[in-house]
Structures are given as structure tokens and as C-alpha cells.
Design an enzyme around this catalytic site. Structure first.
Site, PDB file in Angstrom:
ATOM      1  N   CYS A  73       0.825  -1.208   0.000  1.00 45.46           N
ATOM      2  CA  CYS A  73       0.000   0.000   0.000  1.00 45.46           C
ATOM      3  C   CYS A  73       0.854   1.251   0.000  1.00 45.46           C
ATOM      4  O   CYS A  73       1.739   1.414   0.849  1.00 45.46           O
ATOM      5  CB  CYS A  73      -0.918  -0.012   1.231  1.00 45.46           C
ATOM      6  N   CYS A  79      -1.719   6.423   6.600  1.00 46.38           N
ATOM      7  CA  CYS A  79      -2.865   5.786   7.250  1.00 46.38           C
ATOM      8  C   CYS A  79      -2.544   5.374   8.675  1.00 46.38           C
ATOM      9  O   CYS A  79      -3.309   5.644   9.596  1.00 46.38           O
ATOM     10  CB  CYS A  79      -3.307   4.583   6.422  1.00 46.38           C
ATOM     11  N   CYS A  82      -1.405  -0.012   9.211  1.00 48.02           N
ATOM     12  CA  CYS A  82      -0.446  -1.119   9.037  1.00 48.02           C
ATOM     13  C   CYS A  82       0.926  -0.643   9.494  1.00 48.02           C
ATOM     14  O   CYS A  82       1.770  -0.277   8.678  1.00 48.02           O
ATOM     15  CB  CYS A  82      -0.389  -1.558   7.579  1.00 48.02           C
ATOM     16  N   CYS A 165      -7.894  -0.990   0.359  1.00 47.02           N
ATOM     17  CA  CYS A 165      -7.131  -1.461   1.515  1.00 47.02           C
ATOM     18  C   CYS A 165      -6.800  -2.926   1.291  1.00 47.02           C
ATOM     19  O   CYS A 165      -7.700  -3.743   1.070  1.00 47.02           O
ATOM     20  CB  CYS A 165      -7.919  -1.286   2.810  1.00 47.02           C
ATOM     21  N   TYR A 334     -17.301 -13.091  28.963  1.00 46.80           N
ATOM     22  CA  TYR A 334     -17.175 -12.157  27.831  1.00 46.80           C
ATOM     23  C   TYR A 334     -17.481 -12.930  26.537  1.00 46.80           C
ATOM     24  O   TYR A 334     -16.722 -12.877  25.564  1.00 46.80           O
ATOM     25  CB  TYR A 334     -15.783 -11.534  27.763  1.00 46.80           C
ATOM     26  N   ASP A 404     -12.295 -14.276  27.470  1.00 45.74           N
ATOM     27  CA  ASP A 404     -11.836 -13.580  26.264  1.00 45.74           C
ATOM     28  C   ASP A 404     -12.231 -12.112  26.406  1.00 45.74           C
ATOM     29  O   ASP A 404     -13.151 -11.629  25.746  1.00 45.74           O
ATOM     30  CB  ASP A 404     -12.470 -14.204  25.019  1.00 45.74           C
ATOM     31  N   CYS A 431      -6.347 -10.225  23.586  1.00 40.38           N
ATOM     32  CA  CYS A 431      -5.937  -9.394  22.445  1.00 40.38           C
ATOM     33  C   CYS A 431      -4.912  -8.343  22.863  1.00 40.38           C
ATOM     34  O   CYS A 431      -4.502  -7.517  22.059  1.00 40.38           O
ATOM     35  CB  CYS A 431      -7.146  -8.727  21.794  1.00 40.38           C
TER      36      CYS A 431
END
Length: 503
Positions: A73, A79, A82, A165, A334, A404, A431
Site C-alpha cells: 500500500c 494511514c 499497518c 485497503c 465475555y 476472552d 488481544c
């Protein structure tokens, strides 16, 4: 030596932060430089100077790192989505493995020898592009007054105009161009955050990778008696030329807020949801599919993992770590729309899911029915409130608890409740490996032992990484309640001090 803003320097990048910034030193003084990677020799311009460190902007790569590649990209620097697209994918995986390892050691307090013994190789992707099944595009206006869409530049609300994208699906570009052409031809205005005026705010696109079904939801600033878009049928006619278009809706958001979605959704064509299927895989045999798939109904507001290929691996790892034999009672905290719960139900005696969002729980129940699963039950509420009630008043215990949580990790009261219930096994899906490490410290202080850790690259080209951890109970019940031994203030202080995250 004193450094000043706008000063130009040459530095060699020898390290990287957990957020993907390169780190170079000049006479021992560290500079944090976005868009650089380890091995780069770069010309930078100083942007901000602190007492013990400074920030710089990349001006030119003088000697590229052996790990540097040509990004797909052309907008990746503007942006900011990434952060590490210019790094080879093999090195990205090493970076993420090191990020999880370092957080477990530094924040969690685990010995490096322990982590190196139990941490398994990160699960990467064969094709690290075109993996996102969901994208949200802000809509605005350029200097010529024409509608544009794309993504916000890093840490701003300025839109980088780009309809292509490389993380999203191929259909996204065509859908966005149809919407922009419709807006231009019919003089439909884009929303202006400054004035609160304008009609189209965001475009939400979702795709079921197994089903092929596509959903388009336009977030609009419809006020008063206005019930539909100008020339709405013209837009629909064009969108329906996209193969597998399944759902087109409007989400009404008239608030002056940065929150993308409003409370009301109006279906204007097709179905209210799309479907996708996640298959059970053998986590110990190269993730070969072994079980029937679980099919989920997905609405515009449903939480659903954005990378379906890696989700199969992530959830199959969680299922493998849970070690189910068909005799266990499992709690899934969750639980969202029941994505992990229904996986677990295949091999558990009984599964109970807890989620604070009522609509998600309703979706979870519907997903259980549609998949013919009768041994899963879902409750609305906070885990730290529902669990004690079911455990203390109704005697519902847990052999296994799966969590989670969102990025902020588990609530203190939730961790305390897990320790009270003292299940034989805990599977933690995270995460954010920093808050994961903080929470593991609490659980291990309350009688648990970390047995297995594995990172899964759910978000190639970005610094994000998911982690699955298996903990076993060292004793039948903890001696006492264990309070959070690392405050959030201490956690963020350590995270700031430990920015360096060497590959």
C-alpha cells in the site's frame, strides 16, 4: 548533547517498541521513530524532545534493513493502520512472539526460563493480506468539495482518501466507489464532524468468508421525519449488482460523538444478518479441520473476529487447551455472540456464557438454536456479578473457565470470582498481552500455574496479536482472595519504561 525540534539527524535503528516504532540512539540518547524497523540507517527530523528520550519523523531511509520489504500500500505511512507493513512477514512474526514473551516476563513477573519452556511457536498466515471480514470507512469531503472515504491518518481524524485497503476483501473497493459515485451524482453530503451537518458518516462492510454473503450498513445523520436517503433506490440498484449482496441497512447516528454506530438500524433491503461458519481444527495436527462447522448470524453491531482463517486456529487452540472430555461444566466469560461457547459445547457436558450486551446474548441464543446445540445457556450481565450468584446461590460450579476479555483485560472482581470458584483449568484468550500478563500474575498468585502459551497472528501488518494461555489449578481451592498485585498506573508506567521490545 542537547537536541532541538526540527533538527536533522542520522540514526541506526537497533530496537523496536511494542507499538512498532523503531528505536535508535544518538550518543546514547534514544529516539523513537515511526515507520522504521530494526537494521535501518535513517535520516530523521526531531519532532519532540523529552528529558530522557525524543521522537523523530522518518525523512529518508539511507540504508535499508535486511528485513525491509516494499509495502503493498502506498498509503501505509499516512494511514497508520499497518504499522509494520514494511517489515518482512517472517520478521513480523518474530516481533510479535517477542512482544508477548517480553510482556509476560516484564509485567507478569515470570522467569524467562519458564516462558521459553512453555511458549509455543506463533501461528502465522500463509497469505497475510485480504484477511479482514469487516471494515469501517469514515466519509468526508476533500478540498474540492467532493466526497471521499478511506481511513483516518494515525492519531487524527483527517481522512486519507483510499478505497483499496489490502487487508480487506476485494469487494470493498467496488462498494465504496458505488457509494461515492451515488453521493456525487445525487449531491448527497458527507458528514462534517466540526459542524455536525451532512448525511453520510461511515460505511460498514462485512463479509462471510464461508458463505460469501455481504452486508453493507451506511451510518447516517438522518434527522427529524427523514426516513430514507435521497435517491435511495438508485443506490440500492447499484449495490445489488455486487454478487452475494445479502443485507443493506442504515444505522442512524445523529449524536455529536466519535462513536461510529448509533442505536437504531433500519433494514432497507435483504436480511438483517449474514452468516459465516467457523470450523473446529486439530490444534496439534497443523490445524486440519476435524469437526463440523459452527454457523453464526452476524448483524452490523455483532462482535465477531475480523480474521476468520485465524479465528478457526485461535478457537481450536482454546478448545484444545480446555482439555474437555464431555464431562465438564464450562463457563465462557465475555462470550459475545457465543463464538467460543458453541465451540466448547461440542465437547463439554454444559456451557454457560456471560455477556454484558443484551443483543449479543440474544444472538448467542439464536446461534445455539440454529446449530442444534442444546447444552449451552447464556446470561446477560457482568461476569463478576453473574458468576457469584450462580455459584453461591444456585450451586453451579465450573470445571473450566474460559475468558476472552476486551483490551483492558479482566475486571478485578472477575479475577477474584475465578479464584473463588477455583476451576481445574482456566483458558485465557487475550488481544493485549500486556493486560494478559497483569491478570496472569493475579491468577498465579491465587493458586494457578501457566502451562502453555501460544500467540496467534490475527492482524498481519499491524502490531496486534492474540494469545491463548492454559492455566491449571495447583490446589483445589486458593487460600484467600488475591487482590490485583499490579495497579493500572503501575502497569502503564512499566509499559512506558519498557518501550523497547527487541526482536
Amino acid at each position: 548533547m542537547d537536541y532541538e525540534k526540527n533538527q536533522t539527524l542520522t540514526v541506526e535503528i537497533t530496537d523496536m517498541t511494542s507499538e512498532g516504532e523503531g528505536v535508535g540512539k544518538k550518543d546514547g540518547f534514544p529516539f523513537f521513530v515511526k515507520d522504521t524497523i530494526i537494521g535501518d540507517k535513517a535520516e530523521i527530523r526531531v519532532t519532540r524532545v523529552k528529558k530522557s528520550y525524543a521522537y523523530g519523523r522518518l525523512e529518508k531511509v539511507l540504508t535499508p534493513s535486511p528485513f525491509r520489504v516494499e509495502p503493498k500500500c502506498t498509503f501505509h505511512r499516512q494511514c497508520g493502520g499497518c504499522q509494520i507493513q514494511s517489515m518482512s512477514y517472517e520478521k513480523q512474526l518474530e516481533f510479535k512472539q517477542a512482544k508477548v514473551r517480553n510482556n509476560l516476563i516484564r509485567i507478569g513477573g515470570f522467569a524467562s526460563e519458564k516462558i521459553d519452556k512453555i511458549m509455543e511457536p506463533i501461528v502465522g498466515m500463509e497469505e497475510p493480506f485480504y484477511y479482514r471480514n469487516k471494515a469501517q470507512y469514515p466519509v468526508g469531503t476533500n478540498r474540492e468539495g467532493e466526497p471521499i472515504t478511506g481511513f483516518y491518518a494515525g492519531r487524527t481524524h483527517s481522512i486519507v482518501a483510499n478505497t483499496q485497503c489490502y487487508l480487506g476483501t476485494n469487494e470493498n473497493k467496488e462498494i465504496l466507489e458505488i457509494i461515492l459515485a451515488y453521493m456525487k451524482e445525487n449531491k448527497v453530503s458527507a458528514y462534517d464532524e466540526t459542524t455536525g451537518k451532512g448525511l453520510i458518516r461511515h460505511v460498514l462492510i462485512r463479509k462471510g468468508f464461508c458463505s460469501g454473503e455481504i452486508m453493507v450498513c451506511l451510518v447516517v445523520n438522518l434527522k427529524g421525519k427523514q426516513r430514507e436517503l435521497p435517491a435511495q433506490q438508485k443506490l440500492l440498484d447499484r449495490l445489488l449488482t455486487i454478487p452475494n449482496m445479502t443485507s443493506v441497512s442504515l444505522n442512524i447516528n445523529t449524536e455529536r460523538t466519535n462513536v461510529i454506530l448509533g442505536q437504531e438500524i433500519r433494514l432497507i433491503w435483504g436480511k438483517e444478518t449474514i452468516q459465516d461458519t467457523i470450523h473446529v481444527c486439530d490444534a496439534d495436527n497443523n490445524f486440519e479441520r476435524t469437526g463440523r462447522g459452527i454457523t453464526y448470524a452476524i448483524s452490523p453491531v455483532s462482535f465477531y473476529q475480523v480474521n476468520p482463517a485465524q479465528t478457526e486456529k485461535l478457537y481450536s487452540l482454546a478448545l484444545s487447551y480446555a482439555g474437555l472430555t464431555g464431562q465438564e461444566t464450562v463457563w465462557d466469560l465475555y462470550c459475545g455472540i457465543g463464538t467460543i461457547s458453541l465451540f466448547l459445547a461440542e465437547k463439554a457436558k454444559r456451557v454457560y456464557g456471560v455477556e454484558v450486551i443484551p443483543q449479543a446474548v440474544e444472538n448467542a441464543r439464536e446461534n445455539a438454536v440454529s446449530n442444534g446445540i442444546t447444552n449451552a445457556e447464556f446470561f446477560v450481565g457482568k461476569a463478576e456479578e453473574v458468576l457469584p450468584q450462580k455459584y453461591e446461590k444456585e450451586g453451579i460450579f465450573a470445571d473450566v473457565i474460559v475468558v476472552d476479555p476486551p483490551r483492558k483485560g479482566c475486571d478485578n472482581a472477575c479475577l477474584d470470582t475465578i479464584l473463588k470458584m477455583a476451576p481445574k483449568r482456566v483458558v485465557y484468550v487475550s488481544c493485549d498481552s500486556a493486560t494478559l500478563a497483569r491478570d496472569l500474575k493475579v491468577l498465579c498468585g491465587g493458586g494457578y500455574e501457566v502451562e502453555r502459551v501460544r500467540a496467534v497472528d490475527m492482524f498481519p501488518m499491524t502490531v496486534g496479536v492474540e494469545t491463548v494461555v492454559f492455566l491449571s489449578n495447583r490446589k483445589s481451592k486458593p487460600d484467600t482472595h488475591v487482590k490485583l498485585s499490579l495497579s493500572m498506573d503501575d502497569y502503564y508506567r512499566i509499559k512506558e519504561e519498557g518501550k523497547n521490545n527487541q526482536i
